[in-house]
Design a protein around this motif. Sequence first.
Motif, PDB file in Angstrom:
ATOM      1  N   GLY A 114      52.849  39.069  51.802  1.00  0.00           N
ATOM      2  CA  GLY A 114      51.524  39.603  52.649  1.00  0.00           C
ATOM      3  C   GLY A 114      51.174  40.784  52.253  1.00  0.00           C
ATOM      4  O   GLY A 114      50.153  41.156  53.017  1.00  0.00           O
ATOM      5  N   GLU A 115      51.384  41.238  51.241  1.00  0.00           N
ATOM      6  CA  GLU A 115      50.857  42.497  50.733  1.00  0.00           C
ATOM      7  C   GLU A 115      49.459  42.206  49.813  1.00  0.00           C
ATOM      8  O   GLU A 115      49.098  41.395  49.199  1.00  0.00           O
ATOM      9  N   HIS A 116      48.406  43.320  50.119  1.00  0.00           N
ATOM     10  CA  HIS A 116      47.404  43.297  49.316  1.00  0.00           C
ATOM     11  C   HIS A 116      47.908  43.599  47.732  1.00  0.00           C
ATOM     12  O   HIS A 116      48.523  44.160  47.336  1.00  0.00           O
ATOM     13  N   LEU A 117      46.945  42.734  47.095  1.00  0.00           N
ATOM     14  CA  LEU A 117      47.127  42.621  45.420  1.00  0.00           C
ATOM     15  C   LEU A 117      46.097  43.590  44.911  1.00  0.00           C
ATOM     16  O   LEU A 117      45.037  43.837  45.453  1.00  0.00           O
ATOM     17  N   PHE A 118      46.348  44.171  43.890  1.00  0.00           N
ATOM     18  CA  PHE A 118      45.378  44.956  43.256  1.00  0.00           C
ATOM     19  C   PHE A 118      44.324  44.355  42.593  1.00  0.00           C
ATOM     20  O   PHE A 118      44.691  43.167  42.153  1.00  0.00           O
ATOM     21  N   PRO A 119      43.030  44.858  42.683  1.00  0.00           N
ATOM     22  CA  PRO A 119      41.928  43.786  42.050  1.00  0.00           C
ATOM     23  C   PRO A 119      42.009  43.907  40.432  1.00  0.00           C
ATOM     24  O   PRO A 119      40.921  43.381  39.798  1.00  0.00           O
ATOM     25  N   ALA A 120      42.991  44.382  39.983  1.00  0.00           N
ATOM     26  CA  ALA A 120      43.314  43.965  38.747  1.00  0.00           C
ATOM     27  C   ALA A 120      43.392  42.531  38.308  1.00  0.00           C
ATOM     28  O   ALA A 120      42.844  41.959  37.301  1.00  0.00           O
ATOM     29  N   PHE A 121      43.876  41.822  39.269  1.00  0.00           N
ATOM     30  CA  PHE A 121      43.842  40.392  39.448  1.00  0.00           C
ATOM     31  C   PHE A 121      42.706  39.882  39.982  1.00  0.00           C
ATOM     32  O   PHE A 121      42.315  40.553  40.956  1.00  0.00           O
ATOM     33  N   PRO A 122      42.021  39.170  39.135  1.00  0.00           N
ATOM     34  CA  PRO A 122      40.258  38.883  39.684  1.00  0.00           C
ATOM     35  C   PRO A 122      40.127  38.191  40.732  1.00  0.00           C
ATOM     36  O   PRO A 122      39.499  37.295  40.626  1.00  0.00           O
ATOM     37  N   TYR A 123      40.596  38.298  41.921  1.00  0.00           N
ATOM     38  CA  TYR A 123      40.392  37.646  43.142  1.00  0.00           C
ATOM     39  C   TYR A 123      39.088  37.650  43.512  1.00  0.00           C
ATOM     40  O   TYR A 123      38.469  36.888  44.310  1.00  0.00           O
ATOM     41  N   ASN A 124      38.259  38.825  43.264  1.00  0.00           N
ATOM     42  CA  ASN A 124      37.054  39.013  43.742  1.00  0.00           C
ATOM     43  C   ASN A 124      36.105  37.818  43.103  1.00  0.00           C
ATOM     44  O   ASN A 124      34.887  37.657  43.440  1.00  0.00           O
ATOM     45  N   SER A 125      36.603  37.467  42.027  1.00  0.00           N
ATOM     46  CA  SER A 125      35.895  36.125  41.181  1.00  0.00           C
ATOM     47  C   SER A 125      36.352  34.835  41.896  1.00  0.00           C
ATOM     48  O   SER A 125      35.862  34.027  42.068  1.00  0.00           O
ATOM     49  N   TYR A 126      37.885  34.661  41.521  1.00  0.00           N
ATOM     50  CA  TYR A 126      38.444  33.564  42.100  1.00  0.00           C
ATOM     51  C   TYR A 126      38.081  33.055  43.400  1.00  0.00           C
ATOM     52  O   TYR A 126      38.534  32.033  43.925  1.00  0.00           O
ATOM     53  N   ASP A 127      37.642  34.025  44.157  1.00  0.00           N
ATOM     54  CA  ASP A 127      37.328  33.569  45.641  1.00  0.00           C
ATOM     55  C   ASP A 127      36.470  32.519  45.811  1.00  0.00           C
ATOM     56  O   ASP A 127      36.229  31.825  46.903  1.00  0.00           O
ATOM     57  N   MET A 128      35.418  32.514  44.922  1.00  0.00           N
ATOM     58  CA  MET A 128      34.247  31.520  44.817  1.00  0.00           C
ATOM     59  C   MET A 128      34.782  30.259  44.239  1.00  0.00           C
ATOM     60  O   MET A 128      34.265  28.970  44.090  1.00  0.00           O
ATOM     61  N   ALA A 129      36.158  30.227  43.780  1.00  0.00           N
ATOM     62  CA  ALA A 129      36.890  28.851  43.279  1.00  0.00           C
ATOM     63  C   ALA A 129      36.819  27.563  44.420  1.00  0.00           C
ATOM     64  O   ALA A 129      37.209  28.251  45.507  1.00  0.00           O
ATOM     65  N   GLU A 130      36.517  26.667  43.904  1.00  0.00           N
ATOM     66  CA  GLU A 130      36.701  25.295  44.924  1.00  0.00           C
ATOM     67  C   GLU A 130      38.304  25.189  45.014  1.00  0.00           C
ATOM     68  O   GLU A 130      39.015  25.270  44.037  1.00  0.00           O
ATOM     69  N   MET A 131      38.645  24.847  46.552  1.00  0.00           N
ATOM     70  CA  MET A 131      40.079  24.621  46.632  1.00  0.00           C
ATOM     71  C   MET A 131      40.676  23.653  45.983  1.00  0.00           C
ATOM     72  O   MET A 131      41.916  23.568  45.426  1.00  0.00           O
ATOM     73  N   GLN A 132      40.087  22.507  45.851  1.00  0.00           N
ATOM     74  CA  GLN A 132      40.383  21.491  44.869  1.00  0.00           C
ATOM     75  C   GLN A 132      41.011  22.049  43.524  1.00  0.00           C
ATOM     76  O   GLN A 132      41.918  21.646  42.815  1.00  0.00           O
ATOM     77  N   ASP A 133      40.240  22.654  42.794  1.00  0.00           N
ATOM     78  CA  ASP A 133      40.742  23.450  41.484  1.00  0.00           C
ATOM     79  C   ASP A 133      41.653  24.431  41.423  1.00  0.00           C
ATOM     80  O   ASP A 133      42.608  24.296  40.592  1.00  0.00           O
ATOM     81  N   VAL A 134      41.955  25.033  42.519  1.00  0.00           N
ATOM     82  CA  VAL A 134      43.184  25.772  42.837  1.00  0.00           C
ATOM     83  C   VAL A 134      44.355  24.992  42.932  1.00  0.00           C
ATOM     84  O   VAL A 134      45.362  25.167  42.274  1.00  0.00           O
ATOM     85  N   ALA A 135      44.327  23.652  43.539  1.00  0.00           N
ATOM     86  CA  ALA A 135      45.226  22.769  43.695  1.00  0.00           C
ATOM     87  C   ALA A 135      45.666  22.290  42.336  1.00  0.00           C
ATOM     88  O   ALA A 135      46.808  21.959  42.003  1.00  0.00           O
ATOM     89  N   ASP A 136      44.736  22.107  41.637  1.00  0.00           N
ATOM     90  CA  ASP A 136      44.805  21.377  40.224  1.00  0.00           C
ATOM     91  C   ASP A 136      45.378  22.440  39.282  1.00  0.00           C
ATOM     92  O   ASP A 136      46.626  22.020  38.442  1.00  0.00           O
TER      93      ASP A 136
END
Length: 295
Positions: A114-136
């Motif tokens: 439940g902790e915030h991750l540092f944005p060195a992990f590119p979630y600011n980009s991955y946020d636009m990923a489709e959920m099916q792609d995340v599942a794959d």
Amino acid sequence: MRPVIRWGIAVALVGAAVFWVVTIPGDVAEEEVTGLTGDAARGEGLFWAAGCANCHAAPGAEGEARLVLAGGQKFPSPFGTFLAPNISPSEQGIGGWSLRELARAMKKGVGRGGEHLFPAFPYNSYDMAEMQDVADIHAYLQTLPADATPSQPHEVGFPFNIRRSLGGWKLLFMREGWQVEGDLTEEQSRGRYLVEAMAHCGECHTPRNALGGWTGDWLAGAPSPDGKGNIPNITPGGLDWSEGDIAEYLKSGFTPEFDTAGGEMAVVVESTAKLTDEDRAAIAAYLKLVPAITN
């Protein structure tokens, strides 16, 4: 106690309460992943598109060893040095993570605890990923070798090590929508998805402000976070290669000037070389569409 002091304390308490509420870590609703089944074979291509091995393979790993996602690579920045964690399917990695937990990390920047991750992990980009792609991707990660190497702590000092403050960073800088809008062809749309979401090209090629948020100069180049050199401008204003030149570079690492990719980009090309010709062409088509910035 003087009234002004009482008012000061009250304002401080209200401010602290507001800060606590607005910085609550985000989540992925259970219904967003309910019914999704990951396809590991499809996830392999997405894994390379997302560049997972580029950061999470052990330092110096080559060939098949890049599939052992033991972590440990160091990424210096003005805020400290970030160390890539183990994301192999082991107890030390993400072996026990559910799809929802991986989706929450990739799309909300929130860890399993439940902790915030540092944005060195590119979630600011991955946020636009489709959920099916995340599942794959999740399905494919489970097929990779497990490694018991513990993740190492980041070397980040005060005040940047205050995780709760990252909730404020997200409020200020998390993206909303695509960087390039308009009437795109199917190929250009695919390229936009790969560049802006999966391959997260903007994380390195877009300049940042003093707090680490993107400026408006999309893909216009930026100083290297480690303070050594610059990352190039890849808009048409800084990169005059043809679409074919770009696609070939992503496949072989060779430039039109008969040079080769070096530094971190050489590692990126190891991943983009595994994409399909169609995906590399789509990336090239999108990059030629990006508004030109000269600098």
